[in-house]
Design a protein around this motif. Structure first.
Motif, PDB file in Angstrom:
ATOM      1  N   VAL A  79     -12.571 -27.723   6.335  1.00  0.00           N
ATOM      2  CA  VAL A  79     -13.323 -27.939   5.250  1.00  0.00           C
ATOM      3  C   VAL A  79     -12.920 -29.268   4.661  1.00  0.00           C
ATOM      4  O   VAL A  79     -11.880 -29.807   4.622  1.00  0.00           O
ATOM      5  N   VAL A  81     -13.022 -32.036   1.492  1.00  0.00           N
ATOM      6  CA  VAL A  81     -13.088 -31.781   0.112  1.00  0.00           C
ATOM      7  C   VAL A  81     -12.885 -33.105  -0.562  1.00  0.00           C
ATOM      8  O   VAL A  81     -11.872 -33.802  -0.047  1.00  0.00           O
ATOM      9  N   LEU A 100      -6.566 -22.578   1.145  1.00  0.00           N
ATOM     10  CA  LEU A 100      -7.315 -22.606   2.032  1.00  0.00           C
ATOM     11  C   LEU A 100      -6.715 -22.284   3.719  1.00  0.00           C
ATOM     12  O   LEU A 100      -7.300 -21.522   4.183  1.00  0.00           O
ATOM     13  N   LEU A 105      -8.507 -21.924   6.919  1.00  0.00           N
ATOM     14  CA  LEU A 105      -9.133 -22.974   6.904  1.00  0.00           C
ATOM     15  C   LEU A 105      -8.215 -24.426   7.028  1.00  0.00           C
ATOM     16  O   LEU A 105      -7.257 -24.243   6.175  1.00  0.00           O
ATOM     17  N   LEU A 107      -7.759 -28.188   5.575  1.00  0.00           N
ATOM     18  CA  LEU A 107      -8.391 -29.012   4.416  1.00  0.00           C
ATOM     19  C   LEU A 107      -8.234 -30.469   5.108  1.00  0.00           C
ATOM     20  O   LEU A 107      -7.202 -30.906   5.449  1.00  0.00           O
ATOM     21  N   GLN A 131     -17.987 -31.742   2.561  1.00  0.00           N
ATOM     22  CA  GLN A 131     -18.686 -30.218   2.510  1.00  0.00           C
ATOM     23  C   GLN A 131     -18.662 -29.866   0.815  1.00  0.00           C
ATOM     24  O   GLN A 131     -19.418 -29.031   0.423  1.00  0.00           O
ATOM     25  N   VAL A 132     -17.577 -30.200   0.417  1.00  0.00           N
ATOM     26  CA  VAL A 132     -17.192 -29.504  -0.963  1.00  0.00           C
ATOM     27  C   VAL A 132     -16.744 -30.733  -1.941  1.00  0.00           C
ATOM     28  O   VAL A 132     -15.929 -31.734  -1.336  1.00  0.00           O
ATOM     29  N   VAL A 270     -15.053 -21.711  -1.518  1.00  0.00           N
ATOM     30  CA  VAL A 270     -15.216 -22.180  -0.452  1.00  0.00           C
ATOM     31  C   VAL A 270     -15.364 -20.948   0.640  1.00  0.00           C
ATOM     32  O   VAL A 270     -16.458 -21.224   1.619  1.00  0.00           O
ATOM     33  N   ARG A 271     -14.547 -20.113   0.699  1.00  0.00           N
ATOM     34  CA  ARG A 271     -14.475 -19.047   1.365  1.00  0.00           C
ATOM     35  C   ARG A 271     -15.937 -18.220   1.437  1.00  0.00           C
ATOM     36  O   ARG A 271     -16.503 -17.992   2.520  1.00  0.00           O
ATOM     37  N   LEU A 274     -18.662 -20.339   3.202  1.00  0.00           N
ATOM     38  CA  LEU A 274     -18.782 -20.151   4.475  1.00  0.00           C
ATOM     39  C   LEU A 274     -18.926 -18.889   5.138  1.00  0.00           C
ATOM     40  O   LEU A 274     -18.965 -18.648   6.355  1.00  0.00           O
TER      41      LEU A 274
END
Length: 657
Positions: A79, A81, A100, A105, A107, A131-132, A270-271, A274
């Motif tokens: 992910v 960010v 995360l 996940l 980071l 993505q974020v 975020v979870r 996804l």
């Protein structure tokens, strides 16, 4: 988790759910230089770690180069960010890394310079977009624009001006298609309110500040790709909003504790983005939903409703019922006599959760992990969609060891704390609640009727014929976009290209010339399945490409997927296409459908034009059907397909996506 020592592993003292040795094990990996190579063990260590140890774990994990981790663990979900904000925001990286990692996940963080958040949000899109974007706001977001001396009217003017700037920046961010944006509401600090010595002005300042926060929350309603984390509930539960010394000397205007709490909430967001939210809550009974032991006290003797503890257990049932009303599937796994359990669920006057509140009641003397597997099999769902809540240290530890994909919530012997334990991790968080969510429990109960019918017929072919399945394919309406998005976010098995699309990206597909989104609905003699699938089609010159195909696990193996392909081939033929291509992108959960296109008359392509630049994933497999032969829909289906008017790309030569 191994069981070479105590119930929870070699370093866990007997009777302890959280393992204080987990942080020591992580530190040992870090000191030995093996943390990246052993990254697969990190999630398990974090699951066993006391919450107070997570910030320290985040400090260790944030020092590991994500590129090194990916070399050792190429399948780990990454992910990216971008962290920005009004003040110093770097301290959020460590807790966000740990939070995360708790969800499997990795980071990759990019921290913006101090105070650059407006420019960050409004800058043009570039390659390697995050993505974020996490944009952290604090009270100085407004008060830096207020001069001394000030009155409430000055703060009100500054807040409105700042909200207007933020609104423009958020609009630019979203219109540029730069992914998910996470904002936060801003706590109002006592150091500002009590600079006003008259109480009426303080009250007015509180109203102005709440209006500002309402404006931040409204941005999430206006833009589907925006989430505003409300910090008020966290501060209300005692998380300090600010530490004066770091605020003054380091310009870190949100406390470390609040940043850690915000990181946890952001990880939940975020979870959810996804598609990793949980669907099923499996509950123990004795000591969890009621007090006492049913087998000893009998259905009328358990603690529920009467007395302080009985009221606390009833309040917990109220919380569970609220989750169930929003589509969380409720089930029971209890070491108890089934007849007594059903008697209690049906007859206890204070019981809020009745027998029909649960899609499955497993009351027997089998191991809890075996019962969880049984429930998953009967529901046709993966265990990674399950949350298990129990008051027993032993049962929690055993389930965590045997079924590490299940999220385990240990509730202790104080029922007043059960709700906070269950809700702490936002396991069931969604971006938007849909009609399909609200109807989920009823549909799974209807599935039991289908199973009874299946047992009464001689063959599977007779079963399918007797179901009377009707499949409708149509472009989705605006009200369907959230459900289509949810299918791409949450479906893992029949998800041929594993593309996760938020609502704005689904809407973008619908708006582009030459593209189609087709919603798949199904019903049968027992009821309506609702919107169960989606096809994403793209016209590229003489080709009609199936860029993605997703179908709910609830309707597997009933011929619906074959009917959809037949409809697409007919549509392609009727609109003058030369061929149809399909794309399969392997994932850990969709391997069972690797040959789906081959099974339906497609041939494997050696290469695909879009694969040359990696736009569709370097490991994607591409298939082609030349339309020379017609593929009929399965005979037992009643298929009704209308894809809408043919709409070619404006340039007439196809498009690149």
């Amino acid at each position: 988790m191994t069981r070479t020592g105590g119930a929870l592993g070699p370093t866990a003292p007997a009777g302890t759910w959280h393992d204080p040795g987990a942080l020591r094990a992580l530190r040992t990996l870090h000191r030995s230089g093996k943390l990246a190579a052993e990254y697969g063990a990190v999630r398990g260590l974090l699951a066993r770690m006391p919450p107070a140890d997570l910030p320290a774990a985040g400090q260790l994990l944030s020092r590991v180069d994500p590129r090194t981790v990916r070399r050792h663990a190429p399948d780990v979900a990454v992910v990216a960010v971008a962290v920005t904000g009004h003040s110093t925001v770097a301290p959020v990286v460590a807790p966000l890394t740990a939070e995360l990692a708790r969800h499997g996940l990795l980071l990759e963080a990019r921290v913006a310079p101090y105070g650059a958040y407006l420019q960050d949000l409004m800058r043009p899109p570039a390659e390697g977009l995050p993505q974020v974007t996490l944009c952290l706001l604090d009270a100085h977001t407004v008060f830096d624009d207020v001069t001394v001396p000030w009155r409430v009217e000055d703060v009100e003017s500054a807040a409105r001006a700042r909200l207007a700037l933020l609104g423009g920046a958020v609009r630019a961010h979203q219109e540029a298609g730069r992914g998910l944006l996470v904002l936060n509401t801003v706590p109002l600090l006592r150091r500002f309110t009590h600079q006003l010595i008259d109480l009426r002005s303080r009250a007015r300042l509180g109203a102005v500040w709440r209006e500002f926060n309402c404006g931040l929350l409204a941005l999430a309603e206006r833009y589907p790709g925006v989430v505003t984390v409300d910090l008020d509930p966290l501060v209300g539960e005692g998380v300090p909003a600010c530490e004066p010394r770091t605020a003054q000397y380091a310009r870190a205007r949100l406390s470390d504790a609040l940043l850690a709490a915000c990181a946890r909430e952001t990880a939940h967001v975020v979870r959810a983005s996804l598609g990793r939210g949980r669907k099923v809550l499996v509950l123990d009974l004795d000591g969890t939903l009621w007090g006492g032991v049913l087998g000893e006290a009998g259905p009328d003797g358990v603690e529920l409703g009467a007395g302080l503890r009985g009221e606390a257990f009833q309040e917990f049932q109220r919380v569970v019922a609220q989750l169930g009303s929003q589509g969380v599937l409720l089930a029971v796994s209890s070491k108890n006599d089934e007849a007594l359990v059903r008697e209690a669920l049906r007859g206890h006057p204070a019981m809020l959760l009745r027998e029909d509140s649960f899609v499955r009641v497993n009351a027997n003397w089998k191991a809890k992990h075996d019962n969880l597997r049984d429930i998953a099999d009967r529901l046709g769902l993966g265990l990674d969609g399950f949350v298990f809540a129990d008051d027993s240290l032993f049962e929690c530890g055993l389930v965590a060891e045997r079924l590490p994909e299940v999220a385990v919530v240990r509730v202790d012997d104080e029922p007043a704390l059960h709700p906070s334990a269950l809700l702490a991790d936002g396991w069931f968080d969604l971006f938007e609640l849909t009609e399909a969510d609200l109807a989920r429990a009823a549909r799974y109960r209807t599935e039991a009727l289908r199973e009874e019918f299946r047992e009464d017929v001689g063959s599977y072919e007779e079963y399918l014929e007797g179901l009377g399945i009707e499949v409708t394919l149509r472009p989705p309406g605006e009200a369907d976009l959230a459900r289509v998005s949810q299918l791409t976010l949450r479906t893992n098995q029949f998800h041929l290209a594993t593309e996760r699309l938020e609502v704005p990206r689904v809407a973008d597909w619908l708006e582009r010339p030459g593209r189609h989104v087709i919603a798949v609905r199904a019903r049968d003699r027992f009821g309506d399945h609702g919107l169960v699938g989606a096809l994403f089609l793209r016209r590229d010159g003489g080709l009609l490409r199936i860029d993605n195909f997703v179908l709910s696990c609830r309707v597997f193996s009933r011929g619906i997927e074959g009917g959809c392909v037949a409809a697409v081939l007919d549509f392609a033929r009727s609109t003058g296409a030369d061929a149809v291509t399909g794309r399969y992108l392997p994932s850990p959960r969709n391997a069972a459908f690797a040959s789906f296109y081959s099974d339906h008359g497609f041939t494997v392509l050696d290469r695909d034009p879009d694969a040359a630049d990696g736009k569709h994933g370097k490991h994607a497999v591409h298939f082609r059907h030349d339309l020379a032969t017609r593929v009929p829909a399965p005979a037992h289906l009643r298929l009704d397909a209308a894809f809408g008017p043919f709409d070619a790309p404006r340039n007439g030569q196809g498009e690149q996506s």
